[in-house]
Scaffold this motif. Structure first.
Motif, PDB file in Angstrom:
ATOM      1  N   ALA A 142       7.213 -16.005  -2.975  1.00  0.00           N
ATOM      2  CA  ALA A 142       6.879 -17.335  -2.435  1.00  0.00           C
ATOM      3  C   ALA A 142       8.075 -18.016  -1.773  1.00  0.00           C
ATOM      4  N   TYR A 164      -4.116 -15.707   0.526  1.00  0.00           N
ATOM      5  CA  TYR A 164      -3.194 -16.694  -0.039  1.00  0.00           C
ATOM      6  C   TYR A 164      -3.253 -16.701  -1.566  1.00  0.00           C
ATOM      7  N   SER A 165      -2.071 -16.640  -2.213  1.00  0.00           N
ATOM      8  CA  SER A 165      -2.062 -16.532  -3.681  1.00  0.00           C
ATOM      9  C   SER A 165      -1.080 -17.501  -4.335  1.00  0.00           C
ATOM     10  N   TYR A 166      -0.496 -18.402  -3.547  1.00  0.00           N
ATOM     11  CA  TYR A 166       0.503 -19.308  -4.131  1.00  0.00           C
ATOM     12  C   TYR A 166      -0.116 -20.670  -4.468  1.00  0.00           C
ATOM     13  N   SER A 167       0.743 -21.687  -4.672  1.00  0.00           N
ATOM     14  CA  SER A 167       0.257 -22.972  -5.171  1.00  0.00           C
ATOM     15  C   SER A 167      -0.406 -23.794  -4.070  1.00  0.00           C
ATOM     16  N   PRO A 168      -1.273 -24.758  -4.480  1.00  0.00           N
ATOM     17  CA  PRO A 168      -1.851 -25.681  -3.499  1.00  0.00           C
ATOM     18  C   PRO A 168      -0.763 -26.463  -2.750  1.00  0.00           C
ATOM     19  N   GLU A 169       0.306 -26.830  -3.465  1.00  0.00           N
ATOM     20  CA  GLU A 169       1.375 -27.615  -2.829  1.00  0.00           C
ATOM     21  C   GLU A 169       1.991 -26.840  -1.657  1.00  0.00           C
ATOM     22  N   GLN A 170       2.262 -25.556  -1.895  1.00  0.00           N
ATOM     23  CA  GLN A 170       2.850 -24.763  -0.807  1.00  0.00           C
ATOM     24  C   GLN A 170       1.864 -24.562   0.334  1.00  0.00           C
ATOM     25  N   LYS A 194      -6.404 -21.377  -9.241  1.00  0.00           N
ATOM     26  CA  LYS A 194      -5.379 -21.873  -8.311  1.00  0.00           C
ATOM     27  C   LYS A 194      -5.891 -21.812  -6.870  1.00  0.00           C
ATOM     28  N   GLU A 197      -8.531 -24.436  -6.242  1.00  0.00           N
ATOM     29  CA  GLU A 197      -7.895 -25.750  -6.098  1.00  0.00           C
ATOM     30  C   GLU A 197      -7.222 -25.867  -4.718  1.00  0.00           C
ATOM     31  N   THR A 198      -6.625 -24.781  -4.257  1.00  0.00           N
ATOM     32  CA  THR A 198      -6.024 -24.782  -2.920  1.00  0.00           C
ATOM     33  C   THR A 198      -7.092 -25.070  -1.866  1.00  0.00           C
ATOM     34  N   GLN A 201      -8.044 -28.626  -1.718  1.00  0.00           N
ATOM     35  CA  GLN A 201      -7.047 -29.573  -1.186  1.00  0.00           C
ATOM     36  C   GLN A 201      -6.766 -29.432   0.314  1.00  0.00           C
TER      37      GLN A 201
END
Ligand code: ZN
Length: 265
Positions: A142, A164-170, A194, A197-198, A201
């Motif tokens: 990441a 995509y497999s990382y956080s919503p923030e990223q 996760k 949630e992404t 958002q």
């Protein structure tokens, strides 16, 4: 008489129909997709040979286009000569993007970080030179991916962060840069909190539908061979998360894909 709207068509932004899992029935399967609601797809590549196969598929089927590139797991194949070959392949009419390229630190026996980074950067430079969008593969990498793509963004590159497999923030950070987020079968998995949630958002206007077939089949086909017709289940899940119709998800993501790959709608 009631006007019946024609079915919305799906754009599968990331496939691997050159995979040997399709050797038995490739032509039959691809020919049938037209009647199963699939309008367009882009076959992504993982090395030079696969890039040539993607172009071959695109030449045989009017609804297929190609992305050419060296996947991080094949970064050992990278050298100056391979970039020269990719440059020539990228000039072909059927090629819309450089991909899939990136970083994968998941397996210990993957090429070393240094080699992956060199291979990745060289292909981003090629995309800049060719003025092409880029399909990114990134797993367990990441921070390095964000650093490199921030730099690429300042130079004017547009990317799809595929599977995509990382956080919503990223994801929101990527969206702010005008990038797209690739969403496939994983979003239908019960344990994919996760990613759900992404999806909740980020704006629908930044989502690209993708199978990554033959991998990542959605529920209720999890674990079996994937194909573009199953994207309908992914669209349904995104629609449920965002509280819109499935048809709207299919229509908006089709337009997104045309924008990303620079195809006339
Ligand atoms: Zn892929």
């Amino acid at each position: 008489m009631i006007w019946k709207k024609e079915r919305e068509l799906i754009f599968d932004t990331h496939t691997h129909y050159d995979d040997k899992q399709y050797d038995e029935d490739r032509d039959e399967l691809l020919t049938a997709l037209k009647d199963k609601g699939v309008g367009m797809l882009v076959n992504n590549s993982y090395n030079i040979a696969s890039s040539k196969e993607s172009i071959g598929l695109a030449r045989r089927y009017p609804f297929i286009r190609a992305a050419v590139g060296i996947h991080p797991e094949n970064a050992d194949e990278y050298d100056k000569g391979s970039i020269d070959v990719l440059r020539e392949l990228a000039k072909e009419r059927e090629v819309l993007a450089i991909g899939e390229i990136g970083l994968d630190y998941h397996f210990d026996d993957n090429p070393s970080k240094d080699i992956q980074l060199e291979c990745f950067r060289a292909q981003l430079d090629l995309a800049l030179e060719m003025d092409m969008p880029v399909v990114i593969h990134s797993r367990d990498a990441a921070a390095d991916t964000m650093d490199i793509l921030k730099d690429a963004y300042t130079k004017g590159l547009i990317c799809d962060v595929h599977c995509y497999s990382y956080s919503p923030e990223q994801a929101l950070e990527y969206v702010k840069m005008g990038f797209y987020i690739g969403v496939g079968g994983v979003v239908t998995f019960k344990n994919s909190k996760k990613l759900k949630e992404t999806v909740r958002q980020i704006p629908l206007q930044r989502i690209l539908l993708e199978t990554d077939c033959p991998y990542m089949a959605p529920v209720p086909f999890r674990g079996s061979r994937n194909s573009s017709e199953l994207l309908s289940y992914v669209a349904e899940e995104i629609a449920a998360i965002k509280g819109v119709d499935k048809e709207e998800v299919i229509r908006v993501t089709y337009d997104n894909a045309c924008d990303f790959y620079r195809i006339e709608k």
